[in-house]
Design a protein around this motif. Structure first.
Motif, PDB file in Angstrom:
ATOM      1  N   TRP A 248      49.572  44.751  35.875  1.00  0.00           N
ATOM      2  CA  TRP A 248      49.581  44.753  37.340  1.00  0.00           C
ATOM      3  C   TRP A 248      49.581  46.178  37.875  1.00  0.00           C
ATOM      4  CZ3 TRP A 248      49.473  40.734  40.901  1.00  0.00           C
ATOM      5  CH2 TRP A 248      49.735  41.093  42.228  1.00  0.00           C
ATOM      6  N   ARG A 249      50.436  47.037  37.314  1.00  0.00           N
ATOM      7  CA  ARG A 249      50.544  48.415  37.815  1.00  0.00           C
ATOM      8  C   ARG A 249      49.255  49.190  37.580  1.00  0.00           C
ATOM      9  NH1 ARG A 249      51.083  51.634  41.521  1.00  0.00           N
ATOM     10  NH2 ARG A 249      51.899  53.708  41.068  1.00  0.00           N
ATOM     11  N   LEU A 250      48.599  48.959  36.461  1.00  0.00           N
ATOM     12  CA  LEU A 250      47.354  49.668  36.189  1.00  0.00           C
ATOM     13  C   LEU A 250      46.268  49.271  37.192  1.00  0.00           C
ATOM     14  CD1 LEU A 250      45.929  50.523  32.746  1.00  0.00           C
ATOM     15  CD2 LEU A 250      44.401  49.562  34.464  1.00  0.00           C
ATOM     16  N   PHE A 251      46.120  47.963  37.433  1.00  0.00           N
ATOM     17  CA  PHE A 251      45.137  47.524  38.424  1.00  0.00           C
ATOM     18  C   PHE A 251      45.508  48.030  39.818  1.00  0.00           C
ATOM     19  CE2 PHE A 251      44.111  44.165  35.248  1.00  0.00           C
ATOM     20  CZ  PHE A 251      42.749  44.390  35.170  1.00  0.00           C
ATOM     21  N   GLU A 252      46.797  48.043  40.115  1.00  0.00           N
ATOM     22  CA  GLU A 252      47.246  48.506  41.426  1.00  0.00           C
ATOM     23  C   GLU A 252      46.855  49.969  41.652  1.00  0.00           C
ATOM     24  OE1 GLU A 252      51.240  47.751  43.968  1.00  0.00           O
ATOM     25  OE2 GLU A 252      51.534  48.789  42.048  1.00  0.00           O
ATOM     26  N   ARG A 253      46.998  50.807  40.635  1.00  0.00           N
ATOM     27  CA  ARG A 253      46.611  52.209  40.776  1.00  0.00           C
ATOM     28  C   ARG A 253      45.094  52.346  40.977  1.00  0.00           C
ATOM     29  NH1 ARG A 253      49.032  57.345  38.131  1.00  0.00           N
ATOM     30  NH2 ARG A 253      48.006  57.992  40.071  1.00  0.00           N
TER      31      ARG A 253
ATOM     32  N   PRO B   2      45.797  40.987  49.052  1.00  0.00           N
ATOM     33  CA  PRO B   2      44.672  41.250  49.966  1.00  0.00           C
ATOM     34  C   PRO B   2      44.256  42.724  49.979  1.00  0.00           C
ATOM     35  CG  PRO B   2      46.341  39.880  51.018  1.00  0.00           C
ATOM     36  CD  PRO B   2      46.922  40.341  49.726  1.00  0.00           C
ATOM     37  N   THR B   3      45.199  43.627  49.684  1.00  0.00           N
ATOM     38  CA  THR B   3      44.871  45.064  49.700  1.00  0.00           C
ATOM     39  C   THR B   3      43.921  45.451  48.572  1.00  0.00           C
ATOM     40  OG1 THR B   3      46.890  45.475  48.423  1.00  0.00           O
ATOM     41  CG2 THR B   3      47.018  45.736  50.832  1.00  0.00           C
TER      42      THR B   3
END
Length: 290
Positions: free
Chosen positions: A250-255, A285-286
């Motif tokens: 999740w954190r990798l995709f978020e970055r 959504p972001t």
């Protein structure tokens, strides 16, 4: 590598401080300088250290003090003041680059480390400075302690190993190899499978968060997502505890969708989005909209 408190002692900028009986030039308010706060205390320590070592060299006999006495002075300063101390004179910087100071700092800050046996596995302990840095990371960044209540040194070393591998100028090892090496290291040191998986996740999250926002990091994160995408297409599923942590993915995709959104081409964006949709049931959504 993430600049820890110990790294900044040598690599940080040397802040100018004032001479005797003067408020430092970067402190415009005497009330701030005299306040009973950690920041004010650090400021006063730096000012007194500069006064002792620079303005009264002949009177204090600073140059005649043996190294072991200077080391005893330095290790009693707050860690936040070590960067300023290392910048006062070349001799001070040399002491912080050497092993003696770090050996004394280790024995005073973590007296039990000398009784710890060397552990098996590919990730070693290294120099006294590296051990001090690893312990600092384990305590202050990973917040992990051993069963005996002491700070566990191993997670800090794993953090340093992973960060160094990911920041290599050449192509680093694959995610799978790095993750497997970390899990194997924790298992070899007697950690339970659940603990090994939890620690590996913490280390990956801390390292991903510490990576600078630059081109190298963008290409690195893209390469890891493509590796995950390839595993999905080939239906390669690793057993526990070797499979990827949900929080790390999740954190990798978020970055990628936040810090590096402008770097994604349209094709890259939809490839990464497809992979993310396969990994997670709900997409924020972001993350949507190229």
């Amino acid at each position: 590598m993430m600049e820890t408190a110990s790294d900044s002692m040598i690599n940080g900028n040397c802040s100018s401080v004032s001479t005797r009986n003067k408020i430092p030039t970067d402190c415009c308010d005497e009330k701030i300088f005299n306040a009973k706060t950690p920041e004010a205390s650090s400021l006063r320590n730096s000012a007194m250290l500069e006064e002792f070592m620079s303005t009264e060299v002949e009177e204090s006999g600073f140059d005649r003090l043996p190294d072991h006495l200077l080391i005893e002075v330095f290790v009693r300063l707050p860690t936040s003041d070590w960067a300023a101390a290392s910048c006062v004179q070349k001799r001070c910087a040399d002491l912080f680059r050497g092993e003696s100071l770090w050996q004394v700092a280790l024995s005073k800050r973590w007296p039990s480390v000398d009784r710890k046996k060397r552990w098996p596995g590919p990730i070693g302990r290294g120099s006294s400075k590296r051990r001090y840095t690893a312990l600092y990371i384990s305590k202050n960044i990973l917040s992990f302690s051993g069963l005996d209540g002491d700070t566990d040194e191993l997670p800090g070393h794993v953090f340093l190993f992973l960060k160094e591998q990911l920041e290599l100028s050449v192509t680093p090892l694959s995610y799978g190899l790095l993750h497997g090496t970390i899990i194997d290291q924790f298992l070899a040191c007697g950690k339970a499978r659940d603990t090994a998986h939890e620690l590996a996740s913490k280390v990956w999250l801390a390292v991903i968060n510490s990576l600078e926002e630059n081109e190298h990091t963008f290409h690195l994160l893209m390469r890891i997502t493509k590796e995950w995408e390839m595993s999905i297409s080939l239906q390669v599923f690793l057993p526990y505890p070797y499979y990827e942590s949900h929080a790390v993915q999740w954190r990798l995709f978020e970055r990628l969708f936040t810090d590096f959104r402008d770097c994604l081409t349209q094709m890259d964006y939809y490839d990464v989005l497809t992979c993310a949709k396969y990994k997670f049931e709900l997409i924020p959504p972001t993350w949507l909209g190229y």
